[in-house]
Motif scaffolding. Structure first.
Motif, short mmCIF file in Angstrom:
data_model
loop_
_atom_site.label_atom_id
_atom_site.label_comp_id
_atom_site.label_asym_id
_atom_site.label_seq_id
_atom_site.Cartn_x
_atom_site.Cartn_y
_atom_site.Cartn_z
N ASP A 1 -9.53 2.31 -0.50
CA ASP A 1 -10.42 2.44 0.65
C ASP A 1 -11.94 2.10 -0.01
O ASP A 1 -12.51 2.75 -0.37
CB ASP A 1 -10.44 3.81 1.39
CG ASP A 1 -10.99 3.68 2.66
OD1 ASP A 1 -11.74 2.45 3.03
OD2 ASP A 1 -11.33 4.93 3.31
N ASN B 1 -16.90 1.83 -5.77
CA ASN B 1 -15.54 2.30 -5.70
C ASN B 1 -14.84 2.02 -7.18
O ASN B 1 -14.37 2.67 -7.73
CB ASN B 1 -14.58 1.21 -4.76
CG ASN B 1 -14.62 1.89 -3.48
OD1 ASN B 1 -14.33 3.30 -3.44
ND2 ASN B 1 -14.26 1.29 -2.47
N ALA C 1 -14.88 4.63 1.13
CA ALA C 1 -14.40 6.05 0.95
C ALA C 1 -15.92 6.75 0.54
O ALA C 1 -15.77 7.30 -0.62
CB ALA C 1 -13.33 6.12 0.07
N THR D 1 0.66 -1.21 -0.01
CA THR D 1 0.07 -0.06 0.04
C THR D 1 0.74 1.08 -0.18
O THR D 1 0.54 2.29 -0.52
CB THR D 1 -0.84 0.09 1.02
OG1 THR D 1 -1.68 -1.12 1.29
CG2 THR D 1 -1.65 1.35 1.10
#
Length: 314
Positions: A86, A143, A89, A47
């Motif tokens: 995420d 997402n 989000a 990440t």
């Protein structure tokens, strides 16, 4: 949509968070036209590397570029790179349609993309539902729709299959392979190896912030081996070891051998030529989990890397 093919280039990338080494002198290339799995246990530096690629984290040394440019140099970056880091989000009070319209406006993308993507991702019937009521699988789809608002050529996805049921994982596999077939560059970070094995053509493997391996995972796994069961295993081992094509013969238990370099027909012919019995003969290819465990076995931790999880670096 342009047909531009953009590679991701990471060169001698290092990132320190105080005394913690999150990424240490890592170099690799992610090619367009294939799905690349970015692998490693939690704390490996995946990440952190992806956040450096998108300008969210500044490297200590080294570079990470997309099509030869750093993210901050890209004009209208969401038209070049779509990123999902995420799964939550979202403003829970926004509807799916509102969420996409906000991000479309921020990126300078036409409002017509919202309806297109809601339909493409199976969210049209939920367009006016608040995202706070969405399941994990629906949030993952939203997402991905958000990441594709700018029709980007590069996709960076961090654990995109989390929370998906088997049908959702099958859909995601087909969707990502379709994007790669269009010449896009797709990098997926995950530590669920059984799922990545279904998605990925290439792999980049990190452990303790260091690069362990990179390339087509089928090549990294090496050629298949032949498993042989025979009451004449001791004699057969000598016969097979003497064959010109054999690279290695390993006893793996009473009456059992693993043979490298020969195919099953060659093993059977050699046994028959010497009058030796064979009761079992099968071809065995390493899966991605076996490859990963082989690559990372006994790899020592970096100095200063022990507190990675506490530092929030993954």
């Amino acid at each position: 949509m342009t047909n531009t093919r953009l590679a991701i280039e990471v060169s001698h990338l290092t990132k320190r968070f105080g005394p913690v080494i999150a990424v240490n002198d890592v170099s690799f290339t992610v090619q367009p036209g294939v799905v690349t799995g970015f692998l490693g246990p939690n704390g490996a530096g995946k990440t952190t590397t992806m956040r450096i690629l998108t300008g969210l984290v500044t490297p200590t040394t080294g570079t990470a570029t997309i099509g030869g440019q750093r993210y901050v140099q890209l004009k209208r970056p969401s038209s070049v790179v779509g990123a999902v880091f995420d799964a939550n989000a979202f403003h829970p009070g926004h509807t799916a349609r509102d969420h996409l319209r906000v991000y479309a406006a921020l990126g300078g993308h036409p409002d017509s993309r919202v309806a297109d993507l809601l339909g493409r991702f199976g969210l049209a019937s939920a367009a006016n539902r608040r995202t706070g009521t969405f399941s994990t699988g629906m949030r993952q789809r939203l997402n991905l729709a958000t990441a594709l608002l700018g029709d980007p050529r590069v996709l960076l996805l961090d654990e995109p299959s989390n929370g998906l049921d088997p049908e959702g994982i099958s859909w995601l596999r087909d969707f990502l392979r379709g994007l790669a077939a269009e010449g896009r560059t797709v990098l997926i970070s995950s530590h669920v190896l059984s799922e990545i094995e279904q998605f990925a053509d290439d792999v980049v493997v990190l452990q303790n912030g260091e690069l362990i391996a990179a390339g087509p995972w089928s090549r990294l796994a090496g050629p298949p081996s032949i498993l042989v069961g025979s009451p004449d295993a001791d004699l057969l081992a000598g016969v097979l070891a003497a064959q010109p094509s054999t690279s290695r013969v390993e006893p793996i238990g009473p009456g059992r051998l693993r043979v490298y370099g020969m195919d099953a027909a060659g093993v059977a012919d050699a046994a028959a030529a010497h009058g030796l019995r064979v009761h079992e003969l099968s071809t065995h290819s390493s899966n991605l989990e076996q490859l990963f465990l082989q690559l990372t076995a006994d790899k020592p931790a970096l100095a200063g890397a022990a507190p990675l999880a506490q530092a929030g670096a993954r």
